[in-house]
Write a protein that holds these residues in place. Structure first.
Motif, PDB file in Angstrom:
ATOM      1  N   LEU A 156     -39.005 -19.689  17.151  1.00 28.70           N
ATOM      2  CA  LEU A 156     -39.205 -19.398  15.729  1.00 28.70           C
ATOM      3  C   LEU A 156     -40.136 -18.213  15.492  1.00 28.70           C
ATOM      4  O   LEU A 156     -40.837 -18.156  14.479  1.00 28.70           O
ATOM      5  CB  LEU A 156     -39.737 -20.634  14.988  1.00 28.70           C
ATOM      6  CG  LEU A 156     -38.886 -21.905  15.124  1.00 28.70           C
ATOM      7  CD1 LEU A 156     -39.606 -23.104  14.533  1.00 28.70           C
ATOM      8  CD2 LEU A 156     -37.532 -21.710  14.462  1.00 28.70           C
ATOM      9  N   TRP A 180     -36.440 -14.838  18.411  1.00 28.00           N
ATOM     10  CA  TRP A 180     -35.924 -16.126  18.888  1.00 28.00           C
ATOM     11  C   TRP A 180     -34.990 -16.693  17.833  1.00 28.00           C
ATOM     12  O   TRP A 180     -35.419 -17.073  16.751  1.00 28.00           O
ATOM     13  CB  TRP A 180     -37.091 -17.076  19.128  1.00 28.00           C
ATOM     14  CG  TRP A 180     -36.764 -18.340  19.883  1.00 28.00           C
ATOM     15  CD1 TRP A 180     -36.878 -18.547  21.230  1.00 28.00           C
ATOM     16  CD2 TRP A 180     -36.307 -19.594  19.326  1.00 28.00           C
ATOM     17  NE1 TRP A 180     -36.516 -19.838  21.539  1.00 28.00           N
ATOM     18  CE2 TRP A 180     -36.163 -20.508  20.402  1.00 28.00           C
ATOM     19  CE3 TRP A 180     -36.005 -20.038  18.036  1.00 28.00           C
ATOM     20  CZ2 TRP A 180     -35.735 -21.828  20.221  1.00 28.00           C
ATOM     21  CZ3 TRP A 180     -35.570 -21.346  17.859  1.00 28.00           C
ATOM     22  CH2 TRP A 180     -35.440 -22.226  18.951  1.00 28.00           C
ATOM     23  N   MET A 181     -33.697 -16.773  18.161  1.00 25.64           N
ATOM     24  CA  MET A 181     -32.703 -17.228  17.176  1.00 25.64           C
ATOM     25  C   MET A 181     -32.353 -18.706  17.345  1.00 25.64           C
ATOM     26  O   MET A 181     -32.014 -19.389  16.372  1.00 25.64           O
ATOM     27  CB  MET A 181     -31.427 -16.401  17.320  1.00 25.64           C
ATOM     28  CG  MET A 181     -31.590 -14.941  16.952  1.00 25.64           C
ATOM     29  SD  MET A 181     -31.653 -14.693  15.166  1.00 25.64           S
ATOM     30  CE  MET A 181     -29.895 -14.625  14.778  1.00 25.64           C
ATOM     31  N   SER A 182     -32.362 -19.186  18.581  1.00 26.68           N
ATOM     32  CA  SER A 182     -32.052 -20.587  18.891  1.00 26.68           C
ATOM     33  C   SER A 182     -32.409 -20.771  20.364  1.00 26.68           C
ATOM     34  O   SER A 182     -32.768 -19.796  21.027  1.00 26.68           O
ATOM     35  CB  SER A 182     -30.570 -20.895  18.621  1.00 26.68           C
ATOM     36  OG  SER A 182     -29.772 -20.631  19.761  1.00 26.68           O
ATOM     37  N   PRO A 187     -34.917 -22.175   0.926  1.00 24.24           N
ATOM     38  CA  PRO A 187     -35.565 -23.489   1.009  1.00 24.24           C
ATOM     39  C   PRO A 187     -36.795 -23.494   1.921  1.00 24.24           C
ATOM     40  O   PRO A 187     -37.400 -24.540   2.120  1.00 24.24           O
ATOM     41  CB  PRO A 187     -34.462 -24.372   1.588  1.00 24.24           C
ATOM     42  CG  PRO A 187     -33.641 -23.445   2.418  1.00 24.24           C
ATOM     43  CD  PRO A 187     -33.702 -22.096   1.753  1.00 24.24           C
ATOM     44  N   ARG A 231     -37.419 -16.951  10.709  1.00 24.31           N
ATOM     45  CA  ARG A 231     -36.590 -18.097  10.349  1.00 24.31           C
ATOM     46  C   ARG A 231     -35.164 -17.699  10.029  1.00 24.31           C
ATOM     47  O   ARG A 231     -34.926 -16.663   9.422  1.00 24.31           O
ATOM     48  CB  ARG A 231     -37.166 -18.807   9.107  1.00 24.31           C
ATOM     49  CG  ARG A 231     -38.261 -19.792   9.437  1.00 24.31           C
ATOM     50  CD  ARG A 231     -37.775 -21.024  10.166  1.00 24.31           C
ATOM     51  NE  ARG A 231     -37.137 -21.953   9.271  1.00 24.31           N
ATOM     52  CZ  ARG A 231     -37.813 -22.821   8.515  1.00 24.31           C
ATOM     53  NH1 ARG A 231     -39.127 -22.884   8.564  1.00 24.31           N
ATOM     54  NH2 ARG A 231     -37.169 -23.635   7.716  1.00 24.31           N
ATOM     55  N   ARG A 232     -34.241 -18.560  10.449  1.00 21.36           N
ATOM     56  CA  ARG A 232     -32.855 -18.425  10.006  1.00 21.36           C
ATOM     57  C   ARG A 232     -32.651 -19.492   8.944  1.00 21.36           C
ATOM     58  O   ARG A 232     -32.946 -20.660   9.168  1.00 21.36           O
ATOM     59  CB  ARG A 232     -31.895 -18.670  11.167  1.00 21.36           C
ATOM     60  CG  ARG A 232     -32.019 -17.647  12.254  1.00 21.36           C
ATOM     61  CD  ARG A 232     -31.232 -18.067  13.469  1.00 21.36           C
ATOM     62  NE  ARG A 232     -29.796 -17.991  13.232  1.00 21.36           N
ATOM     63  CZ  ARG A 232     -28.891 -18.370  14.137  1.00 21.36           C
ATOM     64  NH1 ARG A 232     -29.269 -18.872  15.294  1.00 21.36           N
ATOM     65  NH2 ARG A 232     -27.604 -18.266  13.872  1.00 21.36           N
ATOM     66  N   SER A 233     -32.147 -19.081   7.805  1.00 22.85           N
ATOM     67  CA  SER A 233     -31.926 -20.017   6.712  1.00 22.85           C
ATOM     68  C   SER A 233     -30.907 -19.378   5.785  1.00 22.85           C
ATOM     69  O   SER A 233     -29.991 -18.704   6.262  1.00 22.85           O
ATOM     70  CB  SER A 233     -33.250 -20.299   5.993  1.00 22.85           C
ATOM     71  OG  SER A 233     -33.059 -21.236   4.956  1.00 22.85           O
ATOM     72  N   HIS A 234     -31.079 -19.605   4.489  1.00 25.57           N
ATOM     73  CA  HIS A 234     -30.188 -18.903   3.557  1.00 25.57           C
ATOM     74  C   HIS A 234     -30.982 -18.349   2.392  1.00 25.57           C
ATOM     75  O   HIS A 234     -32.033 -18.867   2.036  1.00 25.57           O
ATOM     76  CB  HIS A 234     -29.046 -19.805   3.083  1.00 25.57           C
ATOM     77  CG  HIS A 234     -29.479 -21.036   2.329  1.00 25.57           C
ATOM     78  ND1 HIS A 234     -29.535 -21.097   0.958  1.00 25.57           N
ATOM     79  CD2 HIS A 234     -29.887 -22.250   2.760  1.00 25.57           C
ATOM     80  CE1 HIS A 234     -29.933 -22.295   0.585  1.00 25.57           C
ATOM     81  NE2 HIS A 234     -30.166 -23.013   1.654  1.00 25.57           N
ATOM     82  N   GLN A 273     -26.887 -17.982  -1.851  1.00 25.39           N
ATOM     83  CA  GLN A 273     -25.671 -18.612  -1.354  1.00 25.39           C
ATOM     84  C   GLN A 273     -25.318 -18.229   0.081  1.00 25.39           C
ATOM     85  O   GLN A 273     -24.324 -18.737   0.598  1.00 25.39           O
ATOM     86  CB  GLN A 273     -24.490 -18.206  -2.257  1.00 25.39           C
ATOM     87  CG  GLN A 273     -24.686 -18.520  -3.720  1.00 25.39           C
ATOM     88  CD  GLN A 273     -24.621 -20.013  -3.988  1.00 25.39           C
ATOM     89  OE1 GLN A 273     -23.818 -20.714  -3.385  1.00 25.39           O
ATOM     90  NE2 GLN A 273     -25.467 -20.491  -4.870  1.00 25.39           N
TER      91      GLN A 273
END
Ligand SMILES: [Zn+2]
Lengths: 188, 109
Positions: free
Chosen positions: A55, A67-69, A126, A140-143, A146
């Motif tokens: 993260l 770091w993506m995953s 969020p 962070r990967r999020s949205h 939309q």
């Protein structure tokens, strides 16, 4: 040779919080075993950045190692050195189970900067953007609204956003509208 | 609003970052199975009021599938855990028993 242009062609909106297209950004998506020494070594040689903790985005000048995953990294390099970087990775990891691809033209890179930049992001995602929860270097990967996006904090008032090229226009307008609407007093 | 801890990346993920994957711990019946078993695998799902085990994907985050034990009536989350399990681990069952001593789910309790 085609004339490469970024999706937003350098668009920028001024204000207390500015939203700026960073133009062409070299990006390499790398899937593989992030605990593998050969992998982190070649990523460091390509970006100059140390291996990130989970993260986190590890930054070195204009380059970065994110770091993506547990099995995916995002390498940021100047646009014109992506081919060289890919060649180095393919060479160093030859025979291993990995996949490196040039995703530079599939994405957009937007910077949100200014006094309440954290709230501009917080209003449309969020993720808890309070400085106690989201520190410099956090990634962070999020949205955003939309659509999927990833973002990291490079200093107290600056956030870098990566999104897909096809939604760059939407994300830019969303961030610009969020900036224009002003602060809400959550993080200050 | 549901918040689930992703055991792969460590993020407390908002419901809008997640994708629901339905009932966990299904036994797959494929080629060679009886019609009844195959129909059950495809269509028959539990719909409990109370303790339930579900699959979730951290879709907008790290992209990994994981499993969650939660209460469908109160939305209380007992635990989230690795998808590389064929049954709820002992610590997950203990966490549920601590809150719902008389819980049951299929053959489990
Ligand atoms: Zn995750």
């Amino acid at each position: 040779m085609s004339n490469a242009i970024s999706a937003l062609e350098g668009r920028a909106v001024a204000g207390d919080v500015t939203v700026t297209d960073m133009g062409l950004q070299g990006m390499i998506s790398l899937r593989g075993d992030l605990s593998d020494k050969a992998l982190t070594k070649v990523c460091k040689s390509v970006t100059g950045a140390d291996a990130p903790k989970p993260l986190q985005m590890s930054v070195a000048g204009a380059s970065g190692f994110g770091w993506m995953s547990p099995d995916e990294a995002l390498l940021l390099v100047p646009y014109n050195v992506v081919r060289d970087g890919l060649a180095s990775i393919n060479n160093a990891l030859s025979g291993q189970h990995f996949l490196a691809s040039n995703v530079s033209d599939a994405r957009a890179h937007i910077v949100v900067s200014g006094a309440y930049a954290d709230e501009v992001i917080a209003k449309v995602s969020p993720v808890d953007m309070h400085p106690d929860s989201f520190a410099i270097g956090d990634f962070r990967r999020s949205h955003l609204g939309q659509v999927a996006a990833a973002f990291w904090k490079s200093d107290a008032n600056t956030f870098h956003v990566i999104c897909f090229r096809s939604v760059a226009d939407y994300v830019f307008d969303l961030l610009a509208a969020s900036a224009k609407a002003g602060p809400v007093g959550y993080t200050s | 609003m549901l918040t689930l801890h992703c055991p792969y990346c460590g993020v407390d993920a908002d419901e809008t970052d997640l994708h629901a994957g339905g009932e966990a711990h299904l036994t797959r019946f494929g080629p060679g199975a009886s019609d009844d078993d195959f129909e059950g695998y495809l269509f028959t799902r539990k719909n409990p009021k109370g303790v339930h085990f579900e699959r979730w994907r951290h879709a907008y985050g790290c992209g990994k599938w994981f499993l969650a034990a939660r209460c469908t009536a109160t939305l209380e989350v007992f635990a989230t855990y690795s998808a590389q399990t064929v049954a709820p681990p002992a610590d997950v069952r203990a966490a549920i028993t601590a809150k719902r001593p008389d819980w049951s789910w299929g053959d489990l309790s």
